[in-house]
Design an enzyme around this catalytic site. Structure first.
Site, short mmCIF file in Angstrom:
data_model
loop_
_atom_site.label_atom_id
_atom_site.label_comp_id
_atom_site.label_asym_id
_atom_site.label_seq_id
_atom_site.Cartn_x
_atom_site.Cartn_y
_atom_site.Cartn_z
CB SER A 135 -0.88 -0.04 1.26
OG SER A 135 -1.64 1.13 1.37
CE LYS A 161 -4.70 -0.06 0.21
NZ LYS A 161 -5.38 -0.88 1.24
CG LEU A 162 -1.17 3.87 -6.82
CD1 LEU A 162 -1.30 4.76 -8.06
CD2 LEU A 162 0.26 3.90 -6.29
CE LYS A 163 -3.98 3.62 2.26
NZ LYS A 163 -5.25 3.09 2.79
CG ASP A 189 -7.75 2.15 0.51
OD1 ASP A 189 -8.92 2.58 0.58
OD2 ASP A 189 -7.16 1.63 1.47
CG ASN A 191 -8.24 4.93 3.56
OD1 ASN A 191 -7.14 4.95 3.00
ND2 ASN A 191 -8.62 3.91 4.31
CD GLU A 214 -8.86 -0.98 0.38
OE1 GLU A 214 -7.93 -1.28 -0.41
OE2 GLU A 214 -8.75 -1.04 1.61
CG ASP A 239 -10.58 -1.18 4.66
OD1 ASP A 239 -10.92 -1.68 5.74
OD2 ASP A 239 -9.48 -0.59 4.54
CE LYS A 263 -7.45 -2.63 6.49
NZ LYS A 263 -7.64 -1.16 6.55
N GLY A 291 -4.33 -4.63 5.86
CA GLY A 291 -3.36 -4.43 6.93
C GLY A 291 -3.60 -3.09 7.61
O1 OSB Z 1 -7.22 1.53 4.43
O2 OSB Z 1 -6.14 -0.25 4.12
C1 OSB Z 1 -6.26 0.83 4.70
C2 OSB Z 1 -3.17 1.48 6.87
C3 OSB Z 1 -3.77 2.01 7.99
C4 OSB Z 1 -5.12 2.19 8.01
C5 OSB Z 1 -5.91 1.82 6.92
C6 OSB Z 1 -5.31 1.27 5.79
C7 OSB Z 1 -3.92 1.13 5.76
C8 OSB Z 1 -3.20 0.64 4.60
C9 OSB Z 1 -1.84 0.01 4.81
O3 OSB Z 1 -3.59 0.76 3.45
C10 OSB Z 1 -1.95 -1.47 4.94
C11 OSB Z 1 -0.67 -2.11 5.43
O4 OSB Z 1 0.26 -2.22 4.65
O5 OSB Z 1 -0.62 -2.51 6.61
MG MG Z 2 -8.39 0.46 3.00
#
Ligand code: OSB
Ligand code: MG
Length: 371
Positions: A135, A161-163, A189, A191, A214, A239, A263, A291
């Protein structure tokens, strides 16, 4: 198993580089570990809650408080405990799934260590190693993003995976796709950073052959996810919205997602996580292991979970050096883009006592009360 004490330990673990998402930047991980001390064996749990309630409503200080004041007393009062009993014993306390998951993990580790069984075997794992993705946080510039992604590809990660967030979506995705080619497994992703006013940006992502998008919208808005899903070729993955097996079944039934990120912490533990995997399989939906920047302890358990049959996409189960210069367990090292599923009893990793001690910021021990 009779629970004799719960040791709560907070660590400050520096990240190798800042991790920026649509909800904030992290430069270190404020980790809560719980050690379950029992008459048979000890076990460890890691809490995935972040230091602030910005990914979900839980946060680490709150998790520690609810464990101390509400969850631990109920577990102690239950007398003999098993991992399977933790969920039902704690059910009268509403929500607080990350806190509950921490206790369940600690009890499960202790129980499996006492019986000599590895977590993957207990959960029904079928793989010896799991495919890993990474990520990638929001970068200061596109050039810096390309450099970071290139480094991960060189390391062997099997998908990127790009935020994203409004203003950091179409251009970074286009740049990564053009630089690294059509064969790269690529997903994004958000969020929950999008809303009705910014949906058109997500529609433009449909041209980049992404594996999935995501969590574009807020946790509780399944309807908006379902209506976007109807308009896109790219599958929607949830998620934050997937808080339980029931939530997963409902989201799938509504057409809000075709893929699920699991998760264990977010859903109350590894047992519920495995149930979600089963329900998704029954509904024809593949899952992958998310994660929360776990240390080697939480990651070991995630890798075990990712060895279950319905985990069909590479997970956010990255190697230790993607997160930490120094991990609190033996480091997880990527081999051919994969991590080995631990085979030792329980979660299957040893804590490095000296590292844990050096990173500890706070400790408290809870014991059964007189009533
Ligand atoms: O949205 O998946 C998520 C990390 C912290 C909180 C939310 C997310 C994430 C990650 C990193 O995307 C996942 C990892 O490599 O542990
Ligand atoms: Mg996520």
């Amino acid at each position: 198993m009779k629970l004799e004490a719960l040791e709560l330990r907070r660590l400050d673990v520096p990240l190798v580089r800042p991790f920026r998402t649509s909800f904030g930047v992290q430069t270190s991980r404020d980790v809560l570990l719980v050690r379950a001390v029992s008459d048979e064996a000890d076990g460890w749990g890691e809490c995935v809650a972040l230091s602030a309630p910005i990914y979900s409503s839980e946060y680490v200080e709150g998790a520690q408080a609810v464990i101390r004041d509400h969850l631990a007393p109920r577990l102690f009062k239950a007398g003999d405990v098993t991992a399977r009993a933790v969920g039902p014993v704690l059910a009268p306390v509403l929500g607080h799934r990350m806190a509950k998951a921490t206790l369940e993990m600690a009890v499960l580790d202790a129980e499996l260590c006492a019986h000599g069984m590895p977590l993957a075997q207990y959960l029904g794992g079928v793989r010896e190693r799991v495919e890993c993705g990474v990520s990638v946080g929001i970068a200061p510039t596109i050039d810096e993003l390309l450099e970071e992604v290139g480094g991960y590809i060189d390391h062997g990660y099997r998908r990127i995976k790009l935020k994203i967030q409004p203003g950091w979506d179409v251009e970074p995705v286009r740049a990564v796709r053009e630089s690294f080619g059509e064969d790269l497994l690529l997903q994004v992703d958000a969020n929950a950073a999008y809303d009705a006013g910014t949906t058109s940006l997500l529609e433009r992502l449909d041209d980049f052959n992404l594996l999935l998008i995501e969590q574009p919208f807020e946790e509780e808005d399944l309807q908006q996810h379902a209506s976007l899903a109807e308009r896109l070729r790219t599958p929607i993955c949830l998620d934050e919205s997937i808080t339980s097996a029931r939530a997963a079944a409902e989201a799938i039934r509504m057409g809000a997602c075709r893929i699920v990120n699991i998760k264990a912490g977010r859903v109350g533990g590894y047992l519920e996580a495995a149930r979600i995997s089963d329900i998704c399989a029954a509904l024809g939906v593949s899952v992958w292991c998310g994660g929360m920047l776990e240390t080697g302890l939480g990651r070991a358990a995630n890798v075990a979970l990712a060895s279950l049959p319905n985990f069909r996409l590479p997970g956010d189960t990255s190697a230790s050096d993607r997160y930490y210069a120094e991990d609190i367990t033996e480091p997880f090292v990527l081999v051919d883009g994969m991590l080995p599923v631990p085979t030792a009893p329980g979660v299957g990793v040893e804590l490095r006592v000296d590292v844990v001690e050096a990173m500890t910021t706070q400790m408290e021990t809870l014991v059964p009360g007189l009533t």
